[in-house]
Design a protein around this motif. Sequence first.
Motif, mmCIF file in Angstrom:
data_model
loop_
_atom_site.group_PDB
_atom_site.id
_atom_site.type_symbol
_atom_site.label_atom_id
_atom_site.label_comp_id
_atom_site.label_asym_id
_atom_site.label_seq_id
_atom_site.Cartn_x
_atom_site.Cartn_y
_atom_site.Cartn_z
ATOM 1 N N THR A 1 -2.487 -6.080 9.481
ATOM 2 C CA THR A 1 -3.043 -7.067 8.563
ATOM 3 C C THR A 1 -2.798 -6.653 7.116
ATOM 4 O O THR A 1 -2.349 -7.457 6.284
ATOM 5 N N PHE A 2 -3.091 -5.407 6.813
ATOM 6 C CA PHE A 2 -2.912 -4.901 5.449
ATOM 7 C C PHE A 2 -1.452 -5.002 5.015
ATOM 8 O O PHE A 2 -1.149 -5.486 3.920
ATOM 9 N N LEU A 3 -0.538 -4.578 5.882
ATOM 10 C CA LEU A 3 0.887 -4.573 5.541
ATOM 11 C C LEU A 3 1.451 -5.989 5.449
ATOM 12 O O LEU A 3 2.425 -6.220 4.718
ATOM 13 N N SER A 4 0.857 -6.931 6.171
ATOM 14 C CA SER A 4 1.305 -8.316 6.069
ATOM 15 C C SER A 4 0.977 -8.906 4.704
ATOM 16 O O SER A 4 1.728 -9.711 4.154
ATOM 17 N N ILE A 5 -0.148 -8.481 4.156
ATOM 18 C CA ILE A 5 -0.575 -8.980 2.852
ATOM 19 C C ILE A 5 0.082 -8.204 1.720
ATOM 20 O O ILE A 5 0.414 -8.759 0.673
ATOM 21 N N SER A 6 0.281 -6.913 1.956
ATOM 22 C CA SER A 6 0.885 -6.034 0.949
ATOM 23 C C SER A 6 2.126 -5.370 1.540
ATOM 24 O O SER A 6 2.102 -4.192 1.901
ATOM 25 N N PRO A 7 3.236 -6.110 1.664
ATOM 26 C CA PRO A 7 4.424 -5.605 2.369
ATOM 27 C C PRO A 7 5.102 -4.404 1.707
ATOM 28 O O PRO A 7 5.853 -3.686 2.373
ATOM 29 N N ASN A 8 4.834 -4.163 0.435
ATOM 30 C CA ASN A 8 5.448 -3.020 -0.243
ATOM 31 C C ASN A 8 4.740 -1.711 0.044
ATOM 32 O O ASN A 8 5.238 -0.636 -0.290
ATOM 33 N N THR A 9 3.562 -1.805 0.671
ATOM 34 C CA THR A 9 2.845 -0.599 1.076
ATOM 35 C C THR A 9 3.482 -0.014 2.330
ATOM 36 O O THR A 9 3.918 -0.743 3.216
ATOM 37 N N LYS A 10 3.549 1.299 2.394
ATOM 38 C CA LYS A 10 4.145 1.983 3.538
ATOM 39 C C LYS A 10 3.056 2.517 4.474
ATOM 40 O O LYS A 10 1.952 2.836 4.042
ATOM 41 N N ALA B 1 -6.046 -5.214 0.290
ATOM 42 C CA ALA B 1 -4.591 -5.407 0.355
ATOM 43 C C ALA B 1 -4.099 -6.206 -0.847
ATOM 44 O O ALA B 1 -3.039 -5.919 -1.417
ATOM 45 N N GLN B 2 -4.864 -7.204 -1.255
ATOM 46 C CA GLN B 2 -4.505 -7.958 -2.456
ATOM 47 C C GLN B 2 -4.541 -7.067 -3.689
ATOM 48 O O GLN B 2 -3.671 -7.154 -4.558
#
Length: 307
Positions: free
Chosen positions: A261-270, A293-294
């Motif tokens: 969920t987090f990575l879907s909202i913040s795709p630049n996070t690894k 995430a936002q």
Amino acid sequence: MLRCSSNLENIQKILEKLAQRTTLKAFWHAEQDGKVLAGFKEKSNGFIASLNLQLGIEIYNQGLAGGESRQNATITYENIKLATPTASRVFTGRDELVIAGVEMLCKRDQAHLAILGAGGMGKTSLALHIMEHVDVRQKFQEKRYFVPCEVLPDAPSLIQGLLQILKLSISEGKDGYEILEAYLQLSQEPILLVLDNFETPWYSSKNQKALQNLIEKIRDQKKVSITITMRGAEGPGDIEWEKLGGKSGLPPLILDAARKTFLSISPNTKKSEELDTLLKELDCMPLAILLMAQLSRRLPLKVLVKN
């Protein structure tokens, strides 16, 4: 609203304000923002347990302060539609619950589902995804109705809302309840009513018994299935609700689903241990993950975790 630092609405406003900052401002205010985030994360540990108690007090106070004026307000179709959300595109970790809900609604002539639990757990999202599932759409066709009960503070308001969403008009010499009852009794096709945020009328109404009588009489209409979302551990009235998510209500996401969920909202996070640490401190609660995430689009993950 309760003026409490752990109140969800206040937290959301603070995080959204931080998320709107430019990269330069985020860097400049990193230390100050870090203190804000530290306070949020510290309070998040007890957030889920305390939210239901806060809600009960808040709704009670609202009922004392302005319940009478709200109860006399006219509910319009526009009120209902503007309060109706769309199904979230970011939706992970609930597939089994969606399948269970769909099967209950589609394999029985009549079903009454309760999606219960603390605020921020994604109850509304789950109800919407069940409602929009292809099998549910096939069974109920256009007779799938979402009713946002946060704008319907008592039984008469709920009747108004149902009349509006069903597009029923009150003829001369009739009252709203009579029109609604006749429509539901005479229906030859299955009807699905999704009563969202039902805790608002249930706890704020000055006449809870009238609300209980209404929901139970709707239950008695053989063609009507009900899905209810509500904060708490028990559904309203003398109804055998099928609880999705267990007796204690909808659980938090598992770590893997929370990460997706987090990575879907913040795709630049690894993917990292830092991210998993943050998610655990948020108790893997969907709404908290969404807000963080936002925010991560503006502040580096290491800043969020450090503070």
